[in-house]
Design a protein around this motif. Structure first.
Motif, PDB file in Angstrom:
ATOM      1  N   ALA A 136       0.813  -1.223  -0.178  1.00 15.76           N
ATOM      2  CA  ALA A 136       0.102   0.025  -0.103  1.00 15.76           C
ATOM      3  C   ALA A 136       0.955   1.176   0.024  1.00 15.76           C
ATOM      4  O   ALA A 136       0.615   2.436  -0.898  1.00 15.76           O
ATOM      5  CB  ALA A 136      -0.932   0.105   1.240  1.00 15.76           C
ATOM      6  N   GLY A 137       1.976   1.315   0.793  1.00 18.96           N
ATOM      7  CA  GLY A 137       2.837   2.505   0.847  1.00 18.96           C
ATOM      8  C   GLY A 137       3.667   2.558  -0.431  1.00 18.96           C
ATOM      9  O   GLY A 137       3.611   3.780  -0.874  1.00 18.96           O
ATOM     10  N   LEU A 138       4.090   1.399  -1.070  1.00 15.76           N
ATOM     11  CA  LEU A 138       4.625   1.699  -2.554  1.00 15.76           C
ATOM     12  C   LEU A 138       3.693   2.393  -3.396  1.00 15.76           C
ATOM     13  O   LEU A 138       4.157   3.060  -4.300  1.00 15.76           O
ATOM     14  CB  LEU A 138       5.136   0.485  -2.468  1.00 15.76           C
ATOM     15  CG  LEU A 138       6.427  -0.155  -2.445  1.00 15.76           C
ATOM     16  CD1 LEU A 138       6.725  -1.667  -2.648  1.00 15.76           C
ATOM     17  CD2 LEU A 138       7.608   0.524  -2.797  1.00 15.76           C
TER      18      LEU A 138
ATOM     19  N   CYS B  64       4.441   5.830  -5.408  1.00 15.28           N
ATOM     20  CA  CYS B  64       4.470   5.930  -6.685  1.00 15.28           C
ATOM     21  C   CYS B  64       3.439   6.963  -7.451  1.00 15.28           C
ATOM     22  O   CYS B  64       3.706   7.564  -8.406  1.00 15.28           O
ATOM     23  CB  CYS B  64       4.302   4.385  -7.248  1.00 15.28           C
ATOM     24  SG  CYS B  64       5.976   3.343  -6.971  1.00 15.28           S
ATOM     25  N   THR B  65       2.083   6.633  -6.949  1.00 14.54           N
ATOM     26  CA  THR B  65       1.246   7.231  -7.457  1.00 14.54           C
ATOM     27  C   THR B  65       1.488   8.930  -7.462  1.00 14.54           C
ATOM     28  O   THR B  65       1.165   9.706  -8.444  1.00 14.54           O
ATOM     29  CB  THR B  65      -0.134   6.889  -6.756  1.00 14.54           C
ATOM     30  OG1 THR B  65      -0.361   5.676  -7.115  1.00 14.54           O
ATOM     31  CG2 THR B  65      -1.293   7.827  -7.544  1.00 14.54           C
ATOM     32  N   ALA B  66       1.863   9.215  -5.990  1.00 15.38           N
ATOM     33  CA  ALA B  66       2.468  10.638  -5.735  1.00 15.38           C
ATOM     34  C   ALA B  66       3.382  10.965  -6.850  1.00 15.38           C
ATOM     35  O   ALA B  66       3.289  12.281  -7.189  1.00 15.38           O
ATOM     36  CB  ALA B  66       2.704  10.897  -4.252  1.00 15.38           C
ATOM     37  N   ALA B  67       4.541  10.363  -6.708  1.00 19.55           N
ATOM     38  CA  ALA B  67       5.595  10.738  -7.539  1.00 19.55           C
ATOM     39  C   ALA B  67       4.968  11.004  -9.260  1.00 19.55           C
ATOM     40  O   ALA B  67       5.623  11.777  -9.652  1.00 19.55           O
ATOM     41  CB  ALA B  67       6.789   9.720  -7.410  1.00 19.55           C
ATOM     42  N   GLU B  68       4.227   9.990  -9.654  1.00 17.29           N
ATOM     43  CA  GLU B  68       3.796   9.855 -11.057  1.00 17.29           C
ATOM     44  C   GLU B  68       2.959  11.079 -11.332  1.00 17.29           C
ATOM     45  O   GLU B  68       2.916  11.471 -12.512  1.00 17.29           O
ATOM     46  CB  GLU B  68       3.239   8.514 -11.268  1.00 17.29           C
ATOM     47  CG  GLU B  68       3.819   7.311 -11.438  1.00 17.29           C
ATOM     48  CD  GLU B  68       3.234   6.159 -11.297  1.00 17.29           C
ATOM     49  OE1 GLU B  68       4.071   5.093 -11.581  1.00 17.29           O
ATOM     50  OE2 GLU B  68       2.113   6.169 -10.852  1.00 17.29           O
ATOM     51  N   VAL B  69       2.374  11.826 -10.346  1.00 15.82           N
ATOM     52  CA  VAL B  69       1.438  13.003 -10.615  1.00 15.82           C
ATOM     53  C   VAL B  69       2.165  14.201 -10.408  1.00 15.82           C
ATOM     54  O   VAL B  69       1.714  15.397 -10.389  1.00 15.82           O
ATOM     55  CB  VAL B  69       0.146  13.096 -10.045  1.00 15.82           C
ATOM     56  CG1 VAL B  69      -0.599  11.940 -10.340  1.00 15.82           C
ATOM     57  CG2 VAL B  69       0.430  13.106  -8.467  1.00 15.82           C
TER      58      VAL B  69
ATOM     59  N   ALA C   1       8.482  -2.206  -6.566  1.00 16.40           N
ATOM     60  CA  ALA C   1       9.823  -1.914  -6.232  1.00 16.40           C
ATOM     61  C   ALA C   1      10.471  -1.439  -7.509  1.00 16.40           C
ATOM     62  O   ALA C   1      11.226  -0.125  -7.600  1.00 16.40           O
ATOM     63  CB  ALA C   1      10.866  -2.943  -5.495  1.00 16.40           C
ATOM     64  N   ASN C   2      10.178  -2.228  -8.749  1.00 20.43           N
ATOM     65  CA  ASN C   2      10.828  -1.974  -9.957  1.00 20.43           C
ATOM     66  C   ASN C   2      10.271  -0.414 -10.561  1.00 20.43           C
ATOM     67  O   ASN C   2      10.741   0.640 -10.966  1.00 20.43           O
ATOM     68  CB  ASN C   2      10.661  -2.856 -11.160  1.00 20.43           C
ATOM     69  CG  ASN C   2      11.377  -3.957 -10.714  1.00 20.43           C
ATOM     70  OD1 ASN C   2      12.247  -4.172 -10.194  1.00 20.43           O
ATOM     71  ND2 ASN C   2      10.811  -5.171 -11.344  1.00 20.43           N
ATOM     72  N   ARG C   3       8.822  -0.271 -10.231  1.00 16.66           N
ATOM     73  CA  ARG C   3       8.331   1.020 -10.585  1.00 16.66           C
ATOM     74  C   ARG C   3       8.885   2.004  -9.797  1.00 16.66           C
ATOM     75  O   ARG C   3       9.089   3.237 -10.434  1.00 16.66           O
ATOM     76  CB  ARG C   3       6.718   0.788 -10.371  1.00 16.66           C
ATOM     77  CG  ARG C   3       5.901   1.806 -10.792  1.00 16.66           C
ATOM     78  CD  ARG C   3       4.475   1.685 -10.620  1.00 16.66           C
ATOM     79  NE  ARG C   3       3.388   2.638 -10.188  1.00 16.66           N
ATOM     80  CZ  ARG C   3       2.155   2.529  -9.588  1.00 16.66           C
ATOM     81  NH1 ARG C   3       1.908   1.115  -9.304  1.00 16.66           N
ATOM     82  NH2 ARG C   3       1.479   3.646  -9.627  1.00 16.66           N
ATOM     83  N   ALA C   4       9.042   1.935  -8.488  1.00 16.73           N
ATOM     84  CA  ALA C   4       9.438   3.093  -7.713  1.00 16.73           C
ATOM     85  C   ALA C   4      10.877   3.535  -8.095  1.00 16.73           C
ATOM     86  O   ALA C   4      11.018   4.681  -8.024  1.00 16.73           O
ATOM     87  CB  ALA C   4       9.554   2.620  -6.380  1.00 16.73           C
ATOM     88  N   GLU C   5      11.527   2.319  -8.514  1.00 22.74           N
ATOM     89  CA  GLU C   5      13.141   2.789  -8.973  1.00 22.74           C
ATOM     90  C   GLU C   5      13.387   3.598  -9.943  1.00 22.74           C
ATOM     91  O   GLU C   5      14.226   4.306 -10.090  1.00 22.74           O
ATOM     92  CB  GLU C   5      14.026   1.578  -8.947  1.00 22.74           C
ATOM     93  CG  GLU C   5      15.318   1.706  -9.141  1.00 22.74           C
ATOM     94  CD  GLU C   5      16.201   0.284  -8.946  1.00 22.74           C
ATOM     95  OE1 GLU C   5      16.928   0.133  -9.768  1.00 22.74           O
ATOM     96  OE2 GLU C   5      15.594  -0.749  -8.459  1.00 22.74           O
TER      97      GLU C   5
END
Length: 364
Positions: free
Chosen positions: A306-308, A312-317, A354-358
Motif C-alpha cells: 500500500a505504501g509503495l 509511486c502514484t504521488a510521484a507519478e503526478v 519496487a521496480n516501478r518506484a526505482e
C-alpha cells in the motif's frame, strides 16, 4: 459500438456464447428451475435442475444459431461455443451429469450430439468463412468424469465444424483447477492442448496461470498450442503484450492468481470485477494525465504494498515523494507471505512495485 471501437485499434474480437444449464444463478431465474441433461446439480450442494426434453434441446440448438448470427451482424470476428466448466454442454458431454437414456445420453456419440448439432447450426447461420471456436474441459480431473482420452473420443463426433479448439480443464467441484490457484505453474495444462492439436491438426488455445513471457514463448515455440488465453492476467495488467513487446518485462503488473476481486467478486458474489494488484481496472493510468500545479512534498511512512502504491502514484503526478521504510527491503507482509512454498507467486507484486518506484526520479 464495442466491436467498432476495438477494430479501430486493429484488433479482432470474438464473443463467447454459453448456456449455464444447472450452473445458472437461481436468483436470476425468476423462480424457474434450472435445466440440464439430467437432474444432477452442477456442483455439490447446487440447485437440482430439470432434465430438458428432446424438443427443448432442439430449441436451444436453434437459439445458439440465432445468437451466432447476431454476433456476426454486430461485427464480431468469431464466436466461441463453451462446452466445458460444468455449463450446459459439459453437462451433456460428461457422464457425471448426463444420465439420459435417449439419443442425447449414454454412448460418447450420443453425449456429443448436442455439441455437434449446435456447431452445425452455427455454421449454417454464419457461413463458411467465419471462425468458430469450441471450448471444452479436456480433463475433468474427477473420478467418473471425462479424462483426456474420453474427450478425444467425444471430439471425434462433434468438432468438425470448429476451426479452433480452446482446450481448458476441470469442473465446478474442482474450481481451483479451472480458475487456477496460485501454486500451479504457468501454462500447467498446456499438455492437454498439445494432445488435442496432435490428434485433430487444428489450431489450439491453451490457458492456465500464464504470467511469464518466457513461459508463454515456450508453450508456443515448442508447439503445445497456437494461441494463448489470458483472462485474469489482463485484468491485472491490460498492457501485458505491449510491455513485453517493448522490453518492459520488469514493469509487468503480473496477476498473482489470488482470485479475490475477479473470480470471487464476479462468480461467487455477482459483484463488479475488482483486482487486488490493479487499483483501477477501468481508467488504468489515466490519473497520470493530471499533474500537481505547484511544488508538493509527500512523505509516505511504510513501504509495504500500500505504501509503495501510494508513493509511486504521488510521484507519478509530480509530487516530490519520500518513502520511509524501517526494514532493508520494501514489500512488507506480501514479501513475507511469498516465502511460503505455495505462495511464491505473490512476490511478483512487490517486485513490480519496487521496480516501478526505482524508475521515478522524484521518489526517494
Amino acid at each position: 459500438k464495442l466491436t467498432e471501437r476495438l477494430h479501430k485499434h486493429g484488433t479482432c474480437v470474438s464473443i463467447q456464447i454459453n448456456h449455464a444449464g444447472a450452473s445458472a444463478y437461481p436468483a436470476r431465474l425468476n423462480g424457474l428451475q434450472p435445466v440440464s441433461a439430467s437432474d444432477i446439480p452442477s456442483k455439490k450442494g447446487g440447485t437440482v435442475p430439470r432434465p430438458l426434453t428432446v424438443e427443448e434441446i432442439y430449441e436451444i440448438v436453434n437459439k445458439y444459431g440465432d445468437a451466432a448470427r447476431r454476433a456476426q451482424q454486430a461485427g464480431f470476428d468469431a464466436v466461441e461455443i463453451h462446452g466445458g466448466h460444468s455449463y450446459l454442454l459439459c453437462q451433456f458431454l460428461s457422464p457425471l451429469y448426463n444420465k439420459r437414456t435417449d439419443e442425447f445420453g449414454g454412448s460418447p456419440e450420443n453425449r456429443a450430439r448436442i455439441v455437434k448439432l449446435i456447431l452445425e447450426k452455427v455454421r449454417a447461420e454464419v457461413g463458411p468463412f467465419f471462425p468458430i471456436v469450441l471450448r471444452f474441459s479436456a480433463d475433468e480431473f474427477t473420478e467418473g468424469g471425462n479424462h483426456l482420452e474420453d474427450i478425444l473420443e467425444l471430439l471425434d463426433y462433434c468438432q468438425e465444424e470448429a476451426d479452433i479448439l480452446n482446450v481448458s480443464a476441470a469442473i465446478n467441484d474442482n474450481l481451483y483447477l479451472q480458475i487456477d490457484q496460485m501454486n500451479l505453474e504457468d501454462g500447467w495444462r498446456s499438455y492437454l492442448a498439445k494432445a488435442v492439436k496432435d490428434k485433430f491438426n487444428k489450431p489450439t488455445i491453451t490457458s492456465g496461470n500464464i504470467r511469464s513471457p518466457k513461459a508463454a514463448e515456450k508453450i508456443l515455440s515448442e508447439g503445445y498450442a497456437d494461441l494463448l488465453a489470458m483472462g485474469r492476467g489482463l485484468i491485472a495488467e491490460p498492457n501485458w503484450v505491449n510491455k513485453v513487446a517493448t522490453g518492459q518485462e520488469d514493469m509487468l503488473r503480473k496477476c498473482i492468481s489470488c482470485n479475490i476481486g475477479c473470480a470471487d467478486h464476479r462468480i461467487s458474489k455477482s459483484k463488479p470485477i475488482r483486482c487486488t494488484v490493479n487499483p483501477d481496472i477501468i481508467h488504468e493510468d489515466k490519473y497520470k494525465e493530471t499533474k500537481v500545479t505547484r511544488p508538493t512534498n509527500v512523505v509516505v511512512i511504510g513501504g509495504g504494498t500500500a505504501g509503495l502504491e501510494a508513493a509511486c502514484t504521488a510521484a507519478e503526478v509530480g509530487c516530490n515523494t519520500t518513502l520511509i521504510e524501517a526494514n532493508e527491503q520494501t514489500g512488507g507482509l506480501a514479501r513475507a507471505i511469498a516465502n511460503l512454498p505455495d505462495k511464491s507467486r505473490i512476490a511478483d507484486f512487490p517486485n513490480y512495485l519496487a521496480n516501478r518506484a526505482e524508475k521515478l526520479n522524484n521518489l526517494k
